[in-house]
Design a protein around this motif. Structure first.
Motif, PDB file in Angstrom:
ATOM      1  N   TRP A 207      33.032  14.834  17.952  1.00 53.48           N
ATOM      2  CA  TRP A 207      33.060  14.556  19.090  1.00 53.48           C
ATOM      3  C   TRP A 207      32.037  13.515  19.601  1.00 53.48           C
ATOM      4  CZ3 TRP A 207      37.056  15.284  22.151  1.00 53.48           C
ATOM      5  CH2 TRP A 207      37.548  16.435  22.428  1.00 53.48           C
ATOM      6  N   ILE A 208      30.956  13.613  19.154  1.00 53.62           N
ATOM      7  CA  ILE A 208      30.002  12.467  19.495  1.00 53.62           C
ATOM      8  C   ILE A 208      30.231  11.090  18.958  1.00 53.62           C
ATOM      9  CG2 ILE A 208      27.639  11.927  18.803  1.00 53.62           C
ATOM     10  CD1 ILE A 208      26.741  14.904  18.872  1.00 53.62           C
ATOM     11  N   VAL A 209      30.848  11.188  17.546  1.00 54.25           N
ATOM     12  CA  VAL A 209      31.467   9.927  16.985  1.00 54.25           C
ATOM     13  C   VAL A 209      32.442   9.392  17.974  1.00 54.25           C
ATOM     14  CG1 VAL A 209      32.618   8.910  15.197  1.00 54.25           C
ATOM     15  CG2 VAL A 209      30.433  10.369  14.612  1.00 54.25           C
ATOM     16  N   MET A 210      33.341  10.247  18.384  1.00 47.85           N
ATOM     17  CA  MET A 210      34.465   9.807  19.167  1.00 47.85           C
ATOM     18  C   MET A 210      34.038   9.041  20.450  1.00 47.85           C
ATOM     19  SD  MET A 210      37.937   9.557  18.943  1.00 47.85           S
ATOM     20  CE  MET A 210      38.299  10.597  17.635  1.00 47.85           C
ATOM     21  N   PHE A 211      33.070   9.794  21.038  1.00 54.13           N
ATOM     22  CA  PHE A 211      32.687   9.245  22.185  1.00 54.13           C
ATOM     23  C   PHE A 211      31.942   7.724  22.349  1.00 54.13           C
ATOM     24  CE2 PHE A 211      32.429  14.021  23.449  1.00 54.13           C
ATOM     25  CZ  PHE A 211      33.510  13.635  24.152  1.00 54.13           C
ATOM     26  N   LEU A 212      31.037   7.940  21.052  1.00 54.44           N
ATOM     27  CA  LEU A 212      30.135   6.696  20.988  1.00 54.44           C
ATOM     28  C   LEU A 212      30.940   5.410  20.467  1.00 54.44           C
ATOM     29  CD1 LEU A 212      26.934   8.157  19.575  1.00 54.44           C
ATOM     30  CD2 LEU A 212      27.345   7.520  22.002  1.00 54.44           C
TER      31      LEU A 212
ATOM     32  N   GLY B 231      40.937  22.508  28.317  1.00 54.96           N
ATOM     33  CA  GLY B 231      41.873  22.571  27.147  1.00 54.96           C
ATOM     34  C   GLY B 231      41.274  21.692  25.843  1.00 54.96           C
ATOM     35  N   ASN B 232      40.784  20.700  26.272  1.00 53.27           N
ATOM     36  CA  ASN B 232      40.102  19.695  25.305  1.00 53.27           C
ATOM     37  C   ASN B 232      39.265  20.368  24.535  1.00 53.27           C
ATOM     38  OD1 ASN B 232      42.047  17.382  25.958  1.00 53.27           O
ATOM     39  ND2 ASN B 232      40.188  16.950  27.775  1.00 53.27           N
ATOM     40  N   VAL B 233      38.329  21.279  25.055  1.00 50.50           N
ATOM     41  CA  VAL B 233      37.231  21.960  24.572  1.00 50.50           C
ATOM     42  C   VAL B 233      37.842  23.003  23.674  1.00 50.50           C
ATOM     43  CG1 VAL B 233      35.462  23.536  24.864  1.00 50.50           C
ATOM     44  CG2 VAL B 233      35.597  21.790  26.476  1.00 50.50           C
ATOM     45  N   VAL B 234      38.922  23.674  23.936  1.00 49.73           N
ATOM     46  CA  VAL B 234      39.691  24.596  23.204  1.00 49.73           C
ATOM     47  C   VAL B 234      40.321  24.102  21.941  1.00 49.73           C
ATOM     48  CG1 VAL B 234      41.287  26.313  23.026  1.00 49.73           C
ATOM     49  CG2 VAL B 234      39.875  26.419  25.149  1.00 49.73           C
ATOM     50  N   ASN B 235      41.101  23.073  22.175  1.00 48.93           N
ATOM     51  CA  ASN B 235      41.628  22.271  21.145  1.00 48.93           C
ATOM     52  C   ASN B 235      40.755  21.890  20.017  1.00 48.93           C
ATOM     53  OD1 ASN B 235      44.247  22.818  22.124  1.00 48.93           O
ATOM     54  ND2 ASN B 235      44.453  20.824  23.148  1.00 48.93           N
ATOM     55  N   GLY B 236      39.737  21.352  20.445  1.00 47.55           N
ATOM     56  CA  GLY B 236      38.602  20.967  19.505  1.00 47.55           C
ATOM     57  C   GLY B 236      38.177  21.839  18.853  1.00 47.55           C
ATOM     58  N   TYR B 237      37.982  23.093  19.270  1.00 48.52           N
ATOM     59  CA  TYR B 237      37.179  24.154  18.756  1.00 48.52           C
ATOM     60  C   TYR B 237      38.007  24.851  17.745  1.00 48.52           C
ATOM     61  CZ  TYR B 237      34.400  28.469  18.098  1.00 48.52           C
ATOM     62  OH  TYR B 237      33.698  29.486  17.728  1.00 48.52           O
ATOM     63  N   VAL B 238      39.381  24.707  17.986  1.00 47.47           N
ATOM     64  CA  VAL B 238      40.273  25.457  17.162  1.00 47.47           C
ATOM     65  C   VAL B 238      40.844  24.751  15.866  1.00 47.47           C
ATOM     66  CG1 VAL B 238      42.994  26.133  17.251  1.00 47.47           C
ATOM     67  CG2 VAL B 238      41.478  26.820  19.204  1.00 47.47           C
ATOM     68  N   TYR B 239      40.919  23.336  16.365  1.00 48.18           N
ATOM     69  CA  TYR B 239      41.385  22.509  15.014  1.00 48.18           C
ATOM     70  C   TYR B 239      40.308  22.055  14.255  1.00 48.18           C
ATOM     71  CZ  TYR B 239      46.221  21.832  16.825  1.00 48.18           C
ATOM     72  OH  TYR B 239      47.607  21.906  17.150  1.00 48.18           O
TER      73      TYR B 239
ATOM     74  N   GLY C  20      30.453  23.144  26.006  1.00 46.92           N
ATOM     75  CA  GLY C  20      31.669  24.277  25.936  1.00 46.92           C
ATOM     76  C   GLY C  20      31.941  24.660  24.558  1.00 46.92           C
ATOM     77  N   THR C  21      31.711  23.863  23.348  1.00 52.30           N
ATOM     78  CA  THR C  21      31.901  24.393  22.076  1.00 52.30           C
ATOM     79  C   THR C  21      30.968  25.256  21.741  1.00 52.30           C
ATOM     80  OG1 THR C  21      32.766  22.118  21.507  1.00 52.30           O
ATOM     81  CG2 THR C  21      31.786  23.618  19.757  1.00 52.30           C
ATOM     82  N   PHE C  22      29.628  25.211  22.199  1.00 51.67           N
ATOM     83  CA  PHE C  22      28.777  26.299  21.889  1.00 51.67           C
ATOM     84  C   PHE C  22      29.172  27.549  22.762  1.00 51.67           C
ATOM     85  CE2 PHE C  22      25.558  22.936  20.929  1.00 51.67           C
ATOM     86  CZ  PHE C  22      25.459  23.270  19.497  1.00 51.67           C
ATOM     87  N   ALA C  23      29.627  27.479  23.962  1.00 52.52           N
ATOM     88  CA  ALA C  23      30.025  28.646  24.821  1.00 52.52           C
ATOM     89  C   ALA C  23      31.457  29.370  24.119  1.00 52.52           C
ATOM     90  CB  ALA C  23      30.484  28.285  26.224  1.00 52.52           C
ATOM     91  N   MET C  24      32.242  28.710  23.674  1.00 49.25           N
ATOM     92  CA  MET C  24      33.085  29.220  22.783  1.00 49.25           C
ATOM     93  C   MET C  24      32.851  29.929  21.570  1.00 49.25           C
ATOM     94  SD  MET C  24      36.606  28.476  24.142  1.00 49.25           S
ATOM     95  CE  MET C  24      37.573  28.481  22.510  1.00 49.25           C
TER      96      MET C  24
END
Length: 479
Positions: free
Chosen positions: A46-51, A28-36, A256-260
């Protein structure tokens, strides 16, 4: 007896990393990120948020868990040890209050999953008047409140099974989606534009007010804190586990984003936001089944796993946070006695009534929204602005811990850093990012959604402040 590196009872850091990954991350996190965040443009965020957020957050949790290894109350115990009993009560209250919104979303999500599992789509469900869908959601919610009041534990075991299967399916989705073009090259796929411009987000008001979605997506790793001291050589291996966790989550989010992106055109998604927020995960598994010539098989498996997961999580979310709040040491001091009443099944019956009034009230209020998709989208946004509020106490406890460094240093087996300035900076930075994202996430162009996003936290915070005042008044009458 001294614990050694070879103690068989100690877990490997790789085991902890996998446990944490399955706890923190979901499809669901992948889907929400892709949609929003306009498709592949989310990758930079995502990369900035993780690091800059997730890694220090996880390492701070490790230090708190290692310092208070014998505390079973999690965040509330940390706050109690570092800031005192009254602040611990507010931390416990915040954790419970955040679940009021979460509980409302589980009933809605469960019924939507059931519609996909029965009909293979939600055309009929989404065509129903909002009043009807919310009435059904309220009925489901009240039934599971009754289940929670009876102390029936069966669904708690199902939650573990459903959660594990959902996690496995999330990983399989990514693997199978990347394999699909090789196995079925003639199916329709979207080509990914690797232009730098298409990978960078647009930093506008929509972007800033959606950041809480990402914070919500990566939060919750404090759940693994009890396992810090169960790892072999925690000072060396816990940071390894957290770095592995961050890498796995980052890779999962990016792939997951690339798959979407191979499945869905971001422009189409942008024009139908509510539909993709509500149904994106099911649509993705449905398409995956088409690529593999198995029809809706993957979607049906995902749907029924989700039905079990949503409804079992609903029971746990009614029961567990309430027990943490009302069963804590602080409860007797700050919460009116009537709320602490246990029924013959050992459930906090008046506490469950408080959940019914608050979560039920939110379910009823959402009957004013135009349709079931709007309800689901509104709940995702409301959850993203309320649930991260509990993370604030993690960072507050960490800052307080480092302030009392001399007192607690001898108790810990692991420290994120020995440098006090760096520790303070990390704690204050993560606190600020969380608070800012929660506040910015409140905004919505829809007036009713904006109203609910403002009024819900106000009511919950006010109630948390009022209860100790009622308790104080009751104690004064008795004395």
């Amino acid at each position: 007896m001294v614990e050694t590196e070879n103690n068989p009872k100690k877990m490997m850091w790789t085991t902890l990393a996998m446990m944490a990954f399955s706890t923190v991350w979901g499809f669901g996190n992948v889907v929400n990120g892709y949609v929003y965040f306009d498709g592949t443009r989310v990758i930079f965020s995502w990369i900035v948020m993780f690091l800059l957020y997730f890694v220090p957050y996880a390492l701070m949790v490790g230090e708190l868990g290692a310092t208070f290894k014998n505390s079973e109350g999690g965040v509330s115990s940390w706050v109690n040890a570092t800031m005192g009993a009254k602040w611990a009560y507010y931390a416990g209250w915040t954790y419970w209050a955040c679940h009021v919104v979460y509980i409302s979303s589980k009933g809605t999500g469960g019924l939507r999953a059931m519609a996909w599992g029965i009909f293979g789509n939600t055309n009929w469900y989404d065509a129903l008047p909002t009043f009807t869908t919310q009435l059904a959601t309220l009925a489901v919610f009240l039934f599971f409140c009754w289940v929670a009041s009876r102390g029936i534990p069966v669904l708690k075991g199902l939650a573990t099974v459903a959660g594990t299967s959902m996690f496995i399916m999330s990983i399989l989705f990514i693997i199978m989606m990347f394999a699909a073009p090789a196995l079925n090259p003639h199916a329709s796929y979207y080509s990914i534009n690797w232009n730098w411009k298409n990978l960078m987000p647009t930093f506008n008001a929509k972007y800033l007010t959606s950041l809480s979605i990402l914070v919500f997506g990566v939060g919750g790793c404090e759940k693994i804190s009890p396992y810090v001291n169960k790892v072999k050589n925690p000072s060396k291996n816990f940071p390894k586990a957290m770095m592995a966790l961050a890498i796995m989550v980052m890779v999962s989010a990016i792939l997951g984003t690339f798959a979407m992106a191979l499945m869905f055109d971001p422009k189409v998604v942008n024009n139908n936001l509510n539909e993709y927020i509500s149904n994106g995960a099911y649509m993705a598994f449905d398409k995956l089944g088409q690529y593999y010539h198995v029809g809706g098989l993957f979607m049906y498996i995902y749907s029924w796993c989700n039905v079990i997961g949503q409804f079992s999580t609903l029971v746990i979310s009614i029961d567990a946070p309430l027990r943490m709040l009302l069963g804590s040491k602080e409860a007797k001091e700050y919460i009116p006695k009537r709320l602490l009443k246990l029924n013959k099944h050992g459930a906090y019956i008046n506490g469950i009534w408080m959940v019914i009034i608050l979560s039920g009230g939110l379910i009823v209020a959402q009957a004013l929204l135009p349709n079931a998709q709007a309800v689901m989208a509104q709940l995702v946004k409301l959850n993203s602005t309320t649930m991260p509020m509990r993370y604030l106490w993690v960072f507050a406890a960490y800052i307080a811990l480092r302030k009392k460094q001399q007192k607690f240093a001898k108790n810990t087996t692991y420290q994120m850093t020995k440098h006090q300035g760096l520790a303070y900076t990390a704690g204050i930075w993560c606190f600020f990012v969380t608070a800012a994202c929660c506040i910015m996430g409140i905004y919505s162009p829809d007036p009713f959604t904006l109203f609910l996003n403002i009024i819900t936290p106000i009511i919950l915070i006010a109630l948390g402040i009022i209860l100790p005042a009622i308790k104080k008044h009751q104690d004064a009458k008795l004395s």
